[in-house]
Write an enzyme that holds these catalytic residues in place. Structure first.
Site, short mmCIF file in Angstrom:
data_model
loop_
_atom_site.label_atom_id
_atom_site.label_comp_id
_atom_site.label_asym_id
_atom_site.label_seq_id
_atom_site.Cartn_x
_atom_site.Cartn_y
_atom_site.Cartn_z
CD GLU A 16 -8.58 23.25 6.42
OE1 GLU A 16 -8.54 22.22 7.45
OE2 GLU A 16 -8.80 24.40 6.91
CB CYS A 50 -12.74 23.94 12.62
SG CYS A 50 -14.33 23.12 12.91
CE LYS A 84 -4.69 2.00 -5.26
NZ LYS A 84 -4.14 1.87 -3.67
N GLY A 85 -3.37 7.70 -5.41
CA GLY A 85 -4.43 8.73 -5.52
C GLY A 85 -3.45 9.73 -6.35
CG HIS A 114 -12.45 22.64 8.26
ND1 HIS A 114 -11.07 22.49 8.73
CD2 HIS A 114 -13.37 22.25 8.84
CE1 HIS A 114 -11.72 22.05 9.70
NE2 HIS A 114 -13.13 21.81 9.95
CG ASP A 158 -6.23 9.06 -2.22
OD1 ASP A 158 -5.12 9.64 -1.98
OD2 ASP A 158 -6.12 7.90 -2.33
CG MET A 168 -13.74 30.99 15.54
SD MET A 168 -14.70 31.12 14.25
CE MET A 168 -16.09 31.89 15.11
CB SER A 172 -0.95 0.01 1.37
OG SER A 172 0.03 -0.01 2.40
CB SER A 173 1.69 3.91 1.25
OG SER A 173 0.78 3.99 2.32
#
Length: 544
Positions: free
Chosen positions: A518, A381, A17-18, A516, A71, A384, A13-14
């Protein structure tokens, strides 16, 4: 009809792919094609909303209120295409839908099985809302061979037969490890991974080989021979200097050209100027700032993935490199903690979102340091909310101010939100309800005060739309004492009931937002709040 690109992963894994899906989609966009990316997640959670950040990383929220895999953040940041509820599905959601249908009697007494019922539901998801697209990229989570992913692989096999091989392409991301003792790249893991995938009825068309060293022609030919693909369809994927260099690197290796060749499409010259500019800004900064992020999940950077990238984007907007110092908020709750020693070298302080009481007093202490020392501060969030509690305690004369999230309190400056207005009408929630999907989620509008700092940051806008993910809200009943203490409510919900933004006009840069930001920042379109925050950090760096 849309063409489909299915992205699978093997060996471990990791492998990225994304990131590969996002980069390929960006390259196809650069050639003028319209794309959308989707993620199949094999786990049984309905969505990642109730999963620990240490288990799954951040939860990425879409405009329409879906809690999705991180992802999807890569997909949006690389393509600018807003993700939707229909772009992420889990095994849990598929089974939930099927069981609901079975209980209603939709299957007319038939035995409900993985094939055809589960695979049909997966195919419905893949094919939905694609009429106006040129390419749909579908990433299958997990690793080939995992029992959880078998229904998704089977659905791919069926879709390839139904749509035709000329309308589908399978890209298998695999690992070619380097054995230092032997001084060799080993192709056997890739061979076994492809054999496993082929045994399930899916023959990959392209292989993206992650490797630490360049893939020699001999190894490339060997992989092609044993994996039944053309040698030019074996693409090496070396580590890049940054994730934003990956599209250019994959283009140089011919990934997008090979995909178009598979579909018998003409390989026009892509416009990659956007990506060359991004890489130039990232690799050739004109300065450097250090930002302290005081949070509770700092042990796993993926828990703040979008936040990390948004800070980088803010640096790109100001032509500076952003160094992030991750600080566990709990260390500021220890009796012998020296908060000044930790924060004085910082050019700005950011307190991000989170849940629960752990580390809350440390975050409040960070807010106080930023306010008293005139260090640029950004609260997101929960950040704040901590800014409001700190202001209530230390500038508004409410020493017992707290949040009901942390327990019973006589001064609930922050409390659970039980109802709010959305585009669908009044939304209501119960404090005793299920945790999953019960938060204020998705895009909501805010009205900005015309003479405020944030209005200037947003280019003079009076109305904005930002994404939310929270269960608690600043209590507007405390607006008057907080404003008397210097903390101005400069953004409110359109009905004037829910505080969205606070700021301190007498401070160099002090902003807290309930949403959010970001989640909407992109390397080619940095969010104005992050661009402004990093600009303030640059000014602060000249004073330190």
């Amino acid at each position: 009809m849309a063409r489909y690109i299915f992205i699978t992963g093997g060996v471990v894994s990791s492998l990225g792919k994304g990131l590969m899906a996002a980069s390929l989609a960006a390259l196809l966009q650069a050639r003028g094609y319209k794309v959308r990316i989707r993620k199949f997640d094999p786990y049984l959670n309905v969505d990642p909303g109730t999963m620990s950040p240490y288990q799954h990383g951040e939860v990425y929220v879409t405009d329409d209120g879906a809690e999705t895999d991180l992802d999807l953040g890569h997909y949006e940041r690389f393509t600018g295409v807003s993700a939707r509820q229909s772009d992420n599905v889990t095994s849990g959601r598929i089974y939930q839908q099927i069981i609901a249908r079975e209980r209603r009697g939709d299957y007319l007494g038939a035995t409900v099985q993985v094939i055809p019922h589960v695979t049909d539901a997966i195919k419905e998801f893949a094919l939905a809302e694609t009429d106006d697209l040129d390419f749909v990229l579908c990433e299958i989570g997990g690793t080939v061979g995992d029992i959880e992913s078998l229904p998704f692989i089977e659905a791919i096999r069926q879709l390839r037969n139904e749509l035709g091989r000329d309308n589908t392409c399978v890209v298998h991301v695999t690992l070619v490890p380097y054995i230092s003792a032997a001084g060799e790249l080993k192709t056997k893991p890739t061979q076994h991974s492809v054999r496993e995938l082929t045994s399930l009825g899916v023959q990959p068309d392209l292989l993206l080989c992650r490797c630490e060293h360049p893939l020699p022609p001999g190894e490339r030919a060997k992989i092609a021979l044993f994996c039944n693909v053309r040698p030019e369809a074996v693409i090496q994927a070396l580590d890049a200097s940054s994730i934003y260099a990956v599209p250019l690197q994959y283009h140089a290796e011919g990934l997008d050209a090979q995909v178009l060749s598979h579909f018998h499409l003409e390989s026009s010259v892509p416009d990659l100027s956007r990506w060359t500019d991004i890489v130039d800004r990232f690799e050739n900064p004109e300065g450097e700032v250090t930002i302290a992020v005081v949070g509770k999940y700092v042990g796993l950077p993926d828990a703040y993935k979008s936040l990390n990238e948004a800070l980088v984007h803010g640096g790109m907007a100001n032509r500076v490199r952003v160094k992030i110092k991750w600080i566990d908020a709990e260390i500021f709750e220890q009796a012998d903690s020296d908060i000044a020693a930790q924060l004085e070298p910082m050019h700005a302080i950011l307190v991000p979102g989170g849940f629960g009481t752990r580390g809350s007093e440390g975050k409040i202490a960070s807010v106080r340091f930023a306010r008293e020392r005139n260090v640029p501060f950004f609260g997101i969030c929960l950040g704040m909310q901590m800014a409001c509690i700190e202001g209530a305690r230390n500038t508004a004369g409410i020493p017992d101010a707290s949040s009901t999230e942390f327990g019973e309190t006589s001064e609930p400056v922050v409390g659970i939100i039980t109802e709010w207005m959305s585009t669908e009408g009044l939304q209501t929630r119960s404090a005793e309800g299920d945790m999953g999907g019960t938060m204020r989620l998705g895009a909501y509008e805010a009205v900005l005060a015309g003479n405020s700092h944030v209005s200037t940051i947003y280019g003079g806008a009076t109305n904005i739309s930002e994404r939310h993910r929270h269960r608690y809200e600043v209590n507007s009943a405390y607006k008057e004492p907080l404003e008397k203490g210097g903390l101005v409510f400069s953004g409110m919900s359109p009905d004037g009931l829910l505080p969205e933004i606070v700021e301190r006009p007498d401070h160099p840069w002090f902003v807290g937002v309930q949403f959010h930001p970001e989640l909407k920042s992109k390397p080619f379109d940095p969010h104005p709040l992050f661009a402004g925050f990093i600009a303030a950090a640059v000014r602060q760096s000249r004073l330190v």
